[in-house]
Design an enzyme around this catalytic site. Structure first.
Site, PDB file in Angstrom:
ATOM      1  N   GLY A 106      31.239  44.457  27.394  1.00  0.00           N
ATOM      2  CA  GLY A 106      31.472  43.982  26.036  1.00  0.00           C
ATOM      3  C   GLY A 106      31.719  42.486  26.060  1.00  0.00           C
ATOM      4  N   PHE A 107      32.725  42.099  26.813  1.00  0.00           N
ATOM      5  CA  PHE A 107      33.058  40.677  27.028  1.00  0.00           C
ATOM      6  C   PHE A 107      33.386  39.968  25.726  1.00  0.00           C
ATOM      7  CE2 PHE A 107      29.505  42.034  29.856  1.00  0.00           C
ATOM      8  CZ  PHE A 107      30.275  42.326  30.960  1.00  0.00           C
ATOM      9  N   ASN A 139      45.594  47.631  40.824  1.00  0.00           N
ATOM     10  CA  ASN A 139      44.609  48.221  41.718  1.00  0.00           C
ATOM     11  C   ASN A 139      43.795  47.068  42.303  1.00  0.00           C
ATOM     12  OD1 ASN A 139      42.074  49.261  42.660  1.00  0.00           O
ATOM     13  ND2 ASN A 139      42.370  51.110  41.437  1.00  0.00           N
ATOM     14  N   THR A 194      39.784  47.356  41.657  1.00  0.00           N
ATOM     15  CA  THR A 194      39.241  47.047  40.321  1.00  0.00           C
ATOM     16  C   THR A 194      39.551  45.590  39.957  1.00  0.00           C
ATOM     17  OG1 THR A 194      41.227  48.006  39.312  1.00  0.00           O
ATOM     18  CG2 THR A 194      39.274  49.407  39.441  1.00  0.00           C
ATOM     19  N   GLY A 233      41.234  39.969  33.614  1.00  0.00           N
ATOM     20  CA  GLY A 233      39.823  40.150  33.269  1.00  0.00           C
ATOM     21  C   GLY A 233      39.124  38.848  32.934  1.00  0.00           C
ATOM     22  N   GLU A 234      39.857  37.925  32.361  1.00  0.00           N
ATOM     23  CA  GLU A 234      39.230  36.676  31.922  1.00  0.00           C
ATOM     24  C   GLU A 234      39.651  35.480  32.767  1.00  0.00           C
ATOM     25  OE1 GLU A 234      38.753  36.821  27.303  1.00  0.00           O
ATOM     26  OE2 GLU A 234      40.288  38.226  27.902  1.00  0.00           O
ATOM     27  N   ILE A 292      36.237  49.468  29.011  1.00  0.00           N
ATOM     28  CA  ILE A 292      35.123  48.523  28.847  1.00  0.00           C
ATOM     29  C   ILE A 292      34.539  48.133  30.200  1.00  0.00           C
ATOM     30  CG2 ILE A 292      35.955  47.662  26.637  1.00  0.00           C
ATOM     31  CD1 ILE A 292      36.988  45.163  28.098  1.00  0.00           C
ATOM     32  N   ILE A 349      49.344  43.532  40.623  1.00  0.00           N
ATOM     33  CA  ILE A 349      47.954  43.976  40.623  1.00  0.00           C
ATOM     34  C   ILE A 349      47.998  45.504  40.684  1.00  0.00           C
ATOM     35  CG2 ILE A 349      45.737  43.860  41.826  1.00  0.00           C
ATOM     36  CD1 ILE A 349      46.767  41.133  40.707  1.00  0.00           C
TER      37      ILE A 349
HETATM   38 MO1  MOS Z   1      37.428  39.272  25.464  1.00  0.00          MO
HETATM   39  S1  MOS Z   1      36.316  37.662  24.977  1.00  0.00           S
HETATM   40  O1  MOS Z   1      38.899  38.860  24.890  1.00  0.00           O
HETATM   41  O2  MOS Z   1      36.615  40.662  25.079  1.00  0.00           O
END
Ligand code: MOS
Length: 734
Positions: free
Chosen positions: A242-243, A627, A630, A700-701, A469, A625
């Site tokens: 999705g991002f 995991n 992942t 994630g980001e 996601i 962390i």
């Molecule tokens: Mo993200 S750009 O916060 O799905």
């Protein structure tokens, strides 16, 4: 936390394989568009060939006459459908069929429904239109753009962070640099295409759609269709990337729902790759002007960051400004200002690390330029200006291991071997460049709820209306429950991606692991309290039959709400209504951010200027962390994407027509395996119990922030050419 603070090493969770890994690799995992429904009809979109003007006439007869076509919805067919609400849950306020006005390239003009996807697509291609076109404005610098100051007027931009007298400090600084930077439009292009499947049953609507927010999506669709949200169910079983692009809803979903209601049969629309470029959000182009002033020995005294973000005429979407960059270093003085520039484009939206990626590219490139002006090592410059306090608010960082990331990274990368003189390192025909930059991401946490059920056979069910996601949220939620209750991971199942489950926030802003695991933890704590009450010394699952007998229950079920400090009193109520309340790392009692240091080696062919990236290395400190496997995947993907954004990706907009030129994966460049060399991810153990009960910062980001600048800095080191506009292509180095 009632538990004793863990030691850093113990704070790294086990590298369990994803609990749904087998389902995914065997194709058993059913994504939204895989769900089999009987009597399913198929829809295709018709989109505009112009970016600005009026639709004078649209010719639908040939489509209607095509064999297998069931219905065509266009202007005048939408009844009392309401316009979308530009907000978290819809990326645009534009109802494409509410008026004949075209506001952007590839705007939806009709939906063709047929017995098969092929018939729908073929019939859609037979629709034509007569326009009254107007000259569109495509981009920065085009005639006809309008500019507005953003702070205080738009979501995500409450302020332009400023502190002290920048002008005076800059004038007085012994060493000064000033430069302009630019980042292009980019399009998410998740592997899983966008899709909507709508099915009605007795006035109740079920939508199967890959979305990063089943609750947000439900609220917005209910609004557009004039329904009670409780009559809408949204199912998003897996999301194939999705991002950000699947965060907010788009107008397509309500139109497909409308078609299903008209036909009284389920309708599915899978959007083509090409139409995804113009009917979904994307990353806005940005421009930056940076000034940095420092003492002769490299202490920062002044930082100013003027930025311009491109957006649509309809909506004031903001990328997000300098909230993070302004908190990075001990600047002394800070002056920032962000403007929105409005053009004839569809509204952009979040794309992985929305503000951090472009803004940190500018800042970290500028720091490299300053390092050269000072004749100082760029790692040393960053360490010298490290700070324990947020320079804007004066709040302390709850934890900040940027320095440790740099030291570890520099060692692992062999930074010592770098000869700082541009163009000085060479291997055969290849110029070698080494560069570095900082990664950062705010620790966002959101209000979240979860239900945990402990069954008599020892099985644990975790329920949360969050979304998988691709990050592994199901797995880490299961790990949290298994650890808390003392059961095997194999005994935990996790249900997500359904608006029938207890509500969870949008899977965005890297908040999910922190927020959902905190809610799961709280629900487990309630269960443990009851088990302790029944005689379990540590509240864990042992001799369950005995404990249940004492409690007189057949199952233990607890629901919990996680509400971070800084969230308003009605935040849970809002969550049920589809609104995520996210508290960012700069809004908490302490400043909360995850950090990293990234190192890059580039090789540039001395004659052809071909650019290769044999090595990427990142060291990250992001709290607990859950995991390591992942987490590594997320960071690895981030680094590779950072490289992609630096060297490959750009959505090309024709300045004359404001149309997207490269609307497929043949022309929208992304790296292939052969473009990716060694990628190394190191996770620095870090304990931060202040961020949230789970101790998780979210990552994630984080991984793709800084990579752009690290590569640009390495390109400069290799060649002596400073490229300040992404992507960097070989023609920039000729
Ligand atoms: Mo993200 S750009 O916060 O799905």
């Amino acid at each position: 936390m009632n538990a004793a603070t863990p030691r850093p090493r113990e704070n790294q969770g086990k590298p369990h394989a994803r609990i749904d890994a087998r389902l995914k690799v065997t194709g058993e995992a059913r994504y939204a568009a895989d769900i089999a429904l009987s009597n399913l009809a198929h829809a295709a979109l018709v989109t505009s060939d112009i970016a600005r003007g009026e639709v004078k006439s649209i010719f639908l007869e040939k489509a209607r006459a095509y064999p297998g076509v069931l219905d065509v919805i266009s202007y005048g067919d939408i009844g009392d459908l309401r316009k979308p609400r530009f907000s978290n849950s819809s990326y645009t306020s534009l109802g494409p069929l509410h008026q004949h006005t075209i506001c952007h390239d590839g705007q939806i003009m009709a939906l063709v429904v047929a017995e098969t996807p092929e018939a729908a697509e073929e019939a859609a291609s037979r629709v034509s239109a007569e326009y009254l076109p107007q000259a569109p404005t495509a981009d920065f610098g085009s005639a006809g753009t309008t500019e507005m100051d953003a702070a205080g007027k738009v979501a995500l931009l409450d302020e332009d962070p400023c502190v002290g007298d920048f002008s005076k400090a800059f004038e007085g600084a012994a060493v000064r640099i000033e430069a302009d930077y630019a980042t292009p439009t980019q399009t998410h292009n998740p592997i899983e295409l966008f899709s909507t499947t709508a099915a009605w049953n007795d006035g109740q609507l079920t939508i199967y759609e890959p979305t990063q927010s089943v609750y947000g999506f439900r609220a917005e669709i209910a609004h557009q269709l004039g329904m009670d949200a409780t009559d809408v169910r949204v199912i998003s079983p897996y999301v194939g990337g999705g991002f950000g692009s699947k965060g907010p809803s788009t107008p397509r979903s309500a139109l497909v729902s409308l078609a299903a209601r008209r036909l009284n049969r389920p309708v599915r629309c899978i959007v083509s790759r090409s139409q995804g470029f113009t009917t979904q959000p994307y990353r806005a182009a940005t421009r930056h002007h940076i000034k940095l002033g420092a003492t002769r020995d490299g202490r920062l005294r002044a930082y100013s960051h003027d930025a311009w973000e491109l957006t649509s005429r309809n909506d004031n979407y903001a990328v997000g400004g300098t909230d993070t960059t302004a908190r990075m270093y001990a600047y002394g003085t800070v002056a920032t200002r962000v403007r929105l520039v409005k053009a004839d484009r569809q509204t952009p939206a979040y794309m992985r690390s929305p503000p951090e990626l472009p803004y940190m590219f500018a800042l970290e490139s500028a720091l490299d330029e300053l390092a050269y002006a000072l004749n100082m090592d760029p790692v040393k410059l960053r360490l010298l200006n490290d700070t324990r306090k947020d320079p804007i608010s004066g709040k302390r960082f709850s934890s900040r291991h940027l320095k440790e990331c740099y030291l570890k990274g520099a060692r692992a990368f062999g930074w010592k071997r770098r000869d700082p003189r541009p163009g000085s390192m060479r291997k055969g025909d290849w110029l070698v460049g080494l560069g570095c930059a900082t990664a950062v991401y705010p620790t966002n946490v959101a209000v979240a709820t979860a239900r945990v059920r402990l069954e008599a056979n020892g099985h644990v069910r975790v329920q949360s209306g969050s979304q998988e996601i691709g990050t592994g949220i199901r797995t880490v939620a299961a790990q949290m429950a298994a650890e808390q209750l003392g059961v095997d991971l194999a005994d935990v199942s996790v249900e997500m991606g359904d608006s029938g489950l207890p509500p969870a926030p949008v899977s965005g802003g890297s908040n999910s692991t922190a927020s959902v695991c905190s809610a799961v933890l709280k629900a487990c704590e309630k269960i443990r309290a009851r088990l302790r009450h029944a005689g379990s010394a540590d509240g864990k699952v042992k001799h369950l039959a005995q404990l249940f007998e004492k409690l007189g229950v057949g199952v233990l079920e607890e629901y919990a709400e996680f509400i971070p400090d800084g969230a308003p009193a009605d935040a849970v109520q809002k969550l049920y209504a589809g609104q995520t309340t996210m508290v960012s790392g700069s809004e908490r009692k302490q400043a909360m951010f995850a950090f990293g240091a990234e190192f890059v080696e580039v090789r540039i062919h001395a004659r052809t200027r071909e650019i290769r990236v044999p090595r990427l290395l990142g060291v990250f400190a992001a709290g607990r962390i859950m995991n390591t496997r992942t987490a590594r995947s997320q960071l690895l993907g981030g680094l590779i994407w950072g490289m992609s954004a630096a060297l490959h990706e750009a959505t090309e907009i024709d300045p004359r027509s404001a149309r997207t030129v490269n609307r497929d994966l043949q022309d929208y460049l992304i790296p292939v395996n052969a473009d990716v060399g060694d990628v190394e991810v190191l996770m620095l153990p870090e304990v931060d119990t202040a961020v949230n009960p789970a101790g998780v910062k979210g990552l994630g980001e984080l991984g793709n922030v800084g990579t752009n600048a690290a590569i640009a800095n390495a390109v400069f080191h290799a060649t002596g050419t400073r490229v300040r506009a992404l992507p960097i292509r070989l023609e920039d180095l000729l």
